[in-house]
Design a protein around this motif. Structure first.
Motif, PDB file in Angstrom:
ATOM      1  N   THR A 136       1.030  -1.773  -0.401  1.00  0.00           N
ATOM      2  CA  THR A 136       0.027  -0.092  -0.268  1.00  0.00           C
ATOM      3  C   THR A 136       0.914   1.096   0.175  1.00  0.00           C
ATOM      4  O   THR A 136       0.477   2.353  -0.227  1.00  0.00           O
ATOM      5  CB  THR A 136      -0.976  -0.019   1.172  1.00  0.00           C
ATOM      6  OG1 THR A 136      -0.084  -0.537   2.861  1.00  0.00           O
ATOM      7  CG2 THR A 136      -1.789  -1.486   0.994  1.00  0.00           C
ATOM      8  N   HIS A 177       3.384   4.265  -1.781  1.00  0.00           N
ATOM      9  CA  HIS A 177       3.762   4.577  -2.847  1.00  0.00           C
ATOM     10  C   HIS A 177       4.387   3.826  -3.924  1.00  0.00           C
ATOM     11  O   HIS A 177       4.883   3.919  -5.051  1.00  0.00           O
ATOM     12  CB  HIS A 177       3.398   6.240  -2.901  1.00  0.00           C
ATOM     13  CG  HIS A 177       5.059   6.903  -2.593  1.00  0.00           C
ATOM     14  ND1 HIS A 177       4.992   6.691  -1.059  1.00  0.00           N
ATOM     15  CD2 HIS A 177       5.743   6.788  -3.210  1.00  0.00           C
ATOM     16  CE1 HIS A 177       6.370   6.801  -1.285  1.00  0.00           C
ATOM     17  NE2 HIS A 177       6.585   7.750  -2.016  1.00  0.00           N
ATOM     18  N   GLN A 229      -9.523   0.061  -3.360  1.00  0.00           N
ATOM     19  CA  GLN A 229      -9.783   1.178  -2.434  1.00  0.00           C
ATOM     20  C   GLN A 229      -9.158   1.505  -2.093  1.00  0.00           C
ATOM     21  O   GLN A 229      -8.112   2.938  -1.497  1.00  0.00           O
ATOM     22  CB  GLN A 229     -10.454   0.340  -1.078  1.00  0.00           C
ATOM     23  CG  GLN A 229     -11.695  -0.446  -1.327  1.00  0.00           C
ATOM     24  CD  GLN A 229     -12.811  -0.587  -0.301  1.00  0.00           C
ATOM     25  OE1 GLN A 229     -12.940   0.456   0.016  1.00  0.00           O
ATOM     26  NE2 GLN A 229     -12.265  -1.472   0.054  1.00  0.00           N
ATOM     27  N   SER A 230      -7.745   1.287  -2.132  1.00  0.00           N
ATOM     28  CA  SER A 230      -6.000   2.416  -1.543  1.00  0.00           C
ATOM     29  C   SER A 230      -5.504   2.794  -3.098  1.00  0.00           C
ATOM     30  O   SER A 230      -5.758   2.426  -4.039  1.00  0.00           O
ATOM     31  CB  SER A 230      -4.648   0.960  -1.262  1.00  0.00           C
ATOM     32  OG  SER A 230      -3.630   2.014  -1.284  1.00  0.00           O
ATOM     33  N   ARG A 231      -5.277   3.509  -2.721  1.00  0.00           N
ATOM     34  CA  ARG A 231      -4.938   4.787  -4.249  1.00  0.00           C
ATOM     35  C   ARG A 231      -3.980   4.056  -5.208  1.00  0.00           C
ATOM     36  O   ARG A 231      -3.648   4.582  -5.936  1.00  0.00           O
ATOM     37  CB  ARG A 231      -4.120   6.524  -3.252  1.00  0.00           C
ATOM     38  CG  ARG A 231      -3.830   7.672  -4.873  1.00  0.00           C
ATOM     39  CD  ARG A 231      -3.406   8.576  -4.201  1.00  0.00           C
ATOM     40  NE  ARG A 231      -2.860   9.503  -4.953  1.00  0.00           N
ATOM     41  CZ  ARG A 231      -2.559  10.851  -4.410  1.00  0.00           C
ATOM     42  NH1 ARG A 231      -2.651  11.246  -3.526  1.00  0.00           N
ATOM     43  NH2 ARG A 231      -2.168  11.652  -5.577  1.00  0.00           N
ATOM     44  N   TYR A 232      -2.560   3.850  -4.319  1.00  0.00           N
ATOM     45  CA  TYR A 232      -1.636   3.189  -4.612  1.00  0.00           C
ATOM     46  C   TYR A 232      -2.223   1.634  -5.138  1.00  0.00           C
ATOM     47  O   TYR A 232      -0.900   0.664  -6.261  1.00  0.00           O
ATOM     48  CB  TYR A 232      -0.176   3.404  -4.013  1.00  0.00           C
ATOM     49  CG  TYR A 232       0.347   4.675  -3.362  1.00  0.00           C
ATOM     50  CD1 TYR A 232       0.113   5.433  -4.792  1.00  0.00           C
ATOM     51  CD2 TYR A 232      -0.266   5.017  -2.552  1.00  0.00           C
ATOM     52  CE1 TYR A 232       0.537   6.671  -4.468  1.00  0.00           C
ATOM     53  CE2 TYR A 232      -0.071   6.123  -2.391  1.00  0.00           C
ATOM     54  CZ  TYR A 232       0.069   6.598  -2.802  1.00  0.00           C
ATOM     55  OH  TYR A 232       0.531   8.907  -2.540  1.00  0.00           O
ATOM     56  N   ARG A 273      -4.298  -0.077  -5.838  1.00  0.00           N
ATOM     57  CA  ARG A 273      -5.245  -0.631  -6.866  1.00  0.00           C
ATOM     58  C   ARG A 273      -4.608  -1.117  -8.715  1.00  0.00           C
ATOM     59  O   ARG A 273      -5.516  -1.895  -9.066  1.00  0.00           O
ATOM     60  CB  ARG A 273      -5.710   0.066  -7.173  1.00  0.00           C
ATOM     61  CG  ARG A 273      -5.669   1.583  -7.539  1.00  0.00           C
ATOM     62  CD  ARG A 273      -6.996   2.700  -7.357  1.00  0.00           C
ATOM     63  NE  ARG A 273      -6.153   4.022  -8.006  1.00  0.00           N
ATOM     64  CZ  ARG A 273      -7.031   4.652  -8.636  1.00  0.00           C
ATOM     65  NH1 ARG A 273      -8.092   4.205  -9.797  1.00  0.00           N
ATOM     66  NH2 ARG A 273      -6.738   5.376  -9.508  1.00  0.00           N
ATOM     67  N   HIS A 274      -3.690  -0.116  -8.092  1.00  0.00           N
ATOM     68  CA  HIS A 274      -3.608  -0.659 -10.083  1.00  0.00           C
ATOM     69  C   HIS A 274      -2.626  -1.954  -9.931  1.00  0.00           C
ATOM     70  O   HIS A 274      -2.315  -2.901 -11.239  1.00  0.00           O
ATOM     71  CB  HIS A 274      -1.881   0.208  -9.951  1.00  0.00           C
ATOM     72  CG  HIS A 274      -2.196   1.778 -10.194  1.00  0.00           C
ATOM     73  ND1 HIS A 274      -3.422   2.266 -11.249  1.00  0.00           N
ATOM     74  CD2 HIS A 274      -2.180   2.554  -9.528  1.00  0.00           C
ATOM     75  CE1 HIS A 274      -3.826   2.926 -10.862  1.00  0.00           C
ATOM     76  NE2 HIS A 274      -3.524   3.142 -10.026  1.00  0.00           N
ATOM     77  N   HIS A 303     -16.713   3.892  -4.541  1.00  0.00           N
ATOM     78  CA  HIS A 303     -15.700   3.732  -4.227  1.00  0.00           C
ATOM     79  C   HIS A 303     -14.622   4.843  -5.345  1.00  0.00           C
ATOM     80  O   HIS A 303     -14.578   4.316  -6.196  1.00  0.00           O
ATOM     81  CB  HIS A 303     -15.433   2.952  -3.311  1.00  0.00           C
ATOM     82  CG  HIS A 303     -13.284   3.710  -3.051  1.00  0.00           C
ATOM     83  ND1 HIS A 303     -12.291   3.573  -2.677  1.00  0.00           N
ATOM     84  CD2 HIS A 303     -13.615   3.529  -0.940  1.00  0.00           C
ATOM     85  CE1 HIS A 303     -11.568   4.625  -2.390  1.00  0.00           C
ATOM     86  NE2 HIS A 303     -12.480   3.747  -0.824  1.00  0.00           N
ATOM     87  N   ARG A 304     -14.535   5.769  -4.683  1.00  0.00           N
ATOM     88  CA  ARG A 304     -13.210   6.667  -5.839  1.00  0.00           C
ATOM     89  C   ARG A 304     -12.280   6.151  -6.386  1.00  0.00           C
ATOM     90  O   ARG A 304     -12.203   6.191  -7.808  1.00  0.00           O
ATOM     91  CB  ARG A 304     -12.845   8.352  -5.257  1.00  0.00           C
ATOM     92  CG  ARG A 304     -11.992   8.584  -5.874  1.00  0.00           C
ATOM     93  CD  ARG A 304     -11.762   9.986  -5.394  1.00  0.00           C
ATOM     94  NE  ARG A 304     -10.371   9.793  -3.834  1.00  0.00           N
ATOM     95  CZ  ARG A 304      -9.468   9.868  -3.020  1.00  0.00           C
ATOM     96  NH1 ARG A 304      -9.857  11.481  -3.219  1.00  0.00           N
ATOM     97  NH2 ARG A 304      -9.052   9.473  -2.315  1.00  0.00           N
ATOM     98  N   ASP A 305     -11.789   5.284  -5.659  1.00  0.00           N
ATOM     99  CA  ASP A 305     -10.244   3.844  -5.810  1.00  0.00           C
ATOM    100  C   ASP A 305     -11.157   2.609  -6.506  1.00  0.00           C
ATOM    101  O   ASP A 305     -10.190   2.557  -6.991  1.00  0.00           O
ATOM    102  CB  ASP A 305      -9.249   4.411  -5.777  1.00  0.00           C
ATOM    103  CG  ASP A 305      -8.927   5.257  -4.729  1.00  0.00           C
ATOM    104  OD1 ASP A 305      -8.487   6.762  -5.713  1.00  0.00           O
ATOM    105  OD2 ASP A 305      -8.383   5.874  -3.594  1.00  0.00           O
ATOM    106  N   ASP A 328     -13.563   1.890 -10.480  1.00  0.00           N
ATOM    107  CA  ASP A 328     -12.618   1.802 -12.023  1.00  0.00           C
ATOM    108  C   ASP A 328     -11.780   0.607 -12.665  1.00  0.00           C
ATOM    109  O   ASP A 328     -11.940  -0.337 -13.175  1.00  0.00           O
ATOM    110  CB  ASP A 328     -11.474   2.835 -12.494  1.00  0.00           C
ATOM    111  CG  ASP A 328     -12.029   4.319 -12.279  1.00  0.00           C
ATOM    112  OD1 ASP A 328     -13.314   4.133 -13.323  1.00  0.00           O
ATOM    113  OD2 ASP A 328     -10.915   4.901 -12.243  1.00  0.00           O
TER     114      ASP A 328
END
Length: 364
Positions: A149, A151, A185-188, A190-191, A221-223, A226
């Protein structure tokens, strides 16, 4: 002439006269006293010392200490020269490095990033890159879930999945098992989940199963929205799509009709349901769609999974027993989404839903 001569003589006398001395600065030593003053001072000091000796105190030592303190205070302190910008930046980098090492798994991340810098270069042969990937795998093995999680560490693991062998990819996927719902749901991280879905086809059912029961919330959820959309559109099989979309139909269908739903979709479930159960399923589907349409800022309105659910709802509306019930159900759904139809016409199921509204709607 006499006046002019007198003025010139006065000016000469004024210039020749000695200038008044400046006062001694605070930091300067005290001026010397004359003999008379010294004698009187020594007499006073002797009297004070005798009085102090009578009291049993050491007055002379205190006076010496005071003089030393006064002398120390009188000396000006030298200011340290300011550092240059390069030295300041070097110090900041050193402090940041020390802070990173004190964090959990800090040393492991630093070592992994060294291997990562070597493995991700483009001018490497296959053998050289594989060597660096193997070193990277040995460094992060067993600790992937702890660092994924972050970056910088997330990019390291993505490179490992990109260039690693299939067994190494599967090892990473197994280490993350049970955490995929939180990772998307994590910004990093998720990829990384999307990369594992693409590169590990045999493990897709296990990954998708962790999303079951949470699809509606993840779509909002924002992240995560997609990732759910890409998994449904690009990588899920028809059976897996039916299972991903079942959260729209309510918990009853998820508990009792998963096998029917997986094989034939919503139509297979509705064919064997009684009227009361059909009403509950349609009510749950309408509620789920309304929840999506009421939050257009979350970005889920344009996803094909939502268009698929809307198209299935309109299909089942056409199977209601009376024309009044059909018109009422269509009208209520149209009121919820008529401002968002422009965002749905770009997909196959979305364009079908828009055509259904146009075909059965009133002139207004």
């Amino acid at each position: 002439k006499h006046l002019i001569t007198t003025k010139k003589n006065a000016d000469r006398e004024e210039k020749a006269a000695p200038k008044p001395k400046r006062k001694a600065p605070i930091t300067a030593t005290a001026p010397l006293k004359n003999e008379s003053d010294t004698d009187s001072d020594e007499k006073d000091d002797f009297d004070e010392m005798s009085e102090a000796s009578d009291d049993g105190s050491e007055g002379g030592d205190d006076d010496e200490d005071d003089m030393e303190v006064d002398g120390a205070q009188a000396k000006p302190k030298k200011k340290r020269a300011p550092k240059t910008a390069a030295e300041s930046h070097a110090l900041q980098r050193q402090q940041a490095k020390e802070r990173r090492l004190t964090r959990p798994n800090g040393g492991m991340i630093v070592e992994a990033k060294k291997n990562w810098e070597l493995a991700r270069q483009h001018n490497l042969s296959k053998q050289e890159r594989q060597k660096h990937i193997n070193d990277l795998m040995e460094t992060v093995k067993g600790k992937v879930k702890d660092v994924v999680t972050k970056h910088d560490a997330s990019r390291v693991i993505q490179t490992l999945v990109k260039y690693g062998s299939q067994s190494q990819r599967d090892t990473v996927a197994h280490e993350l098992q049970g955490a995929y719902r939180d990772l998307i749901q994590s910004r990093y991280s998720r990829h990384l989940v999307l990369k594992l879905i693409r590169c590990c086809p045999s493990l897709r059912p296990q990954i998708f199963s962790e999303f079951h029961g949470h699809v509606i919330r993840l779509l909002l959820h924002r992240d995560a929205t997609d990732i759910i959309s890409s998994a449904f559109t690009d990588y899920a099989s028809p059976q897996e799509r039916n299972l991903l979309i079942r959260d729209f139909y309510g918990k009853e269908v998820a508990l009792f009709d998963s096998d029917k739903l997986k094989a034939g979709g919503l139509k297979a479930v509705m064919d064997e349901a009684d009227d009361a159960r059909k009403g509950r399923i349609m009510s749950a589907l309408k509620s789920s769609l309304t929840r999506i349409f009421e939050n257009p800022d979350k970005g889920a309105v344009g996803h094909p999974v939502v268009h698929r659910a809307l198209w299935e709802y309109l299909q089942e509306v056409s199977r209601l027993p009376t024309a009044e019930e059909q018109a009422k159900a269509r009208s209520e759904m149209f009121e919820n989404c008529h401002e968002l139809l422009a965002e749905m016409a770009h997909t196959k199921d979305g364009s079908r839903a828009v055509r259904e509204f146009v075909a059965w709607g009133s002139a207004k």
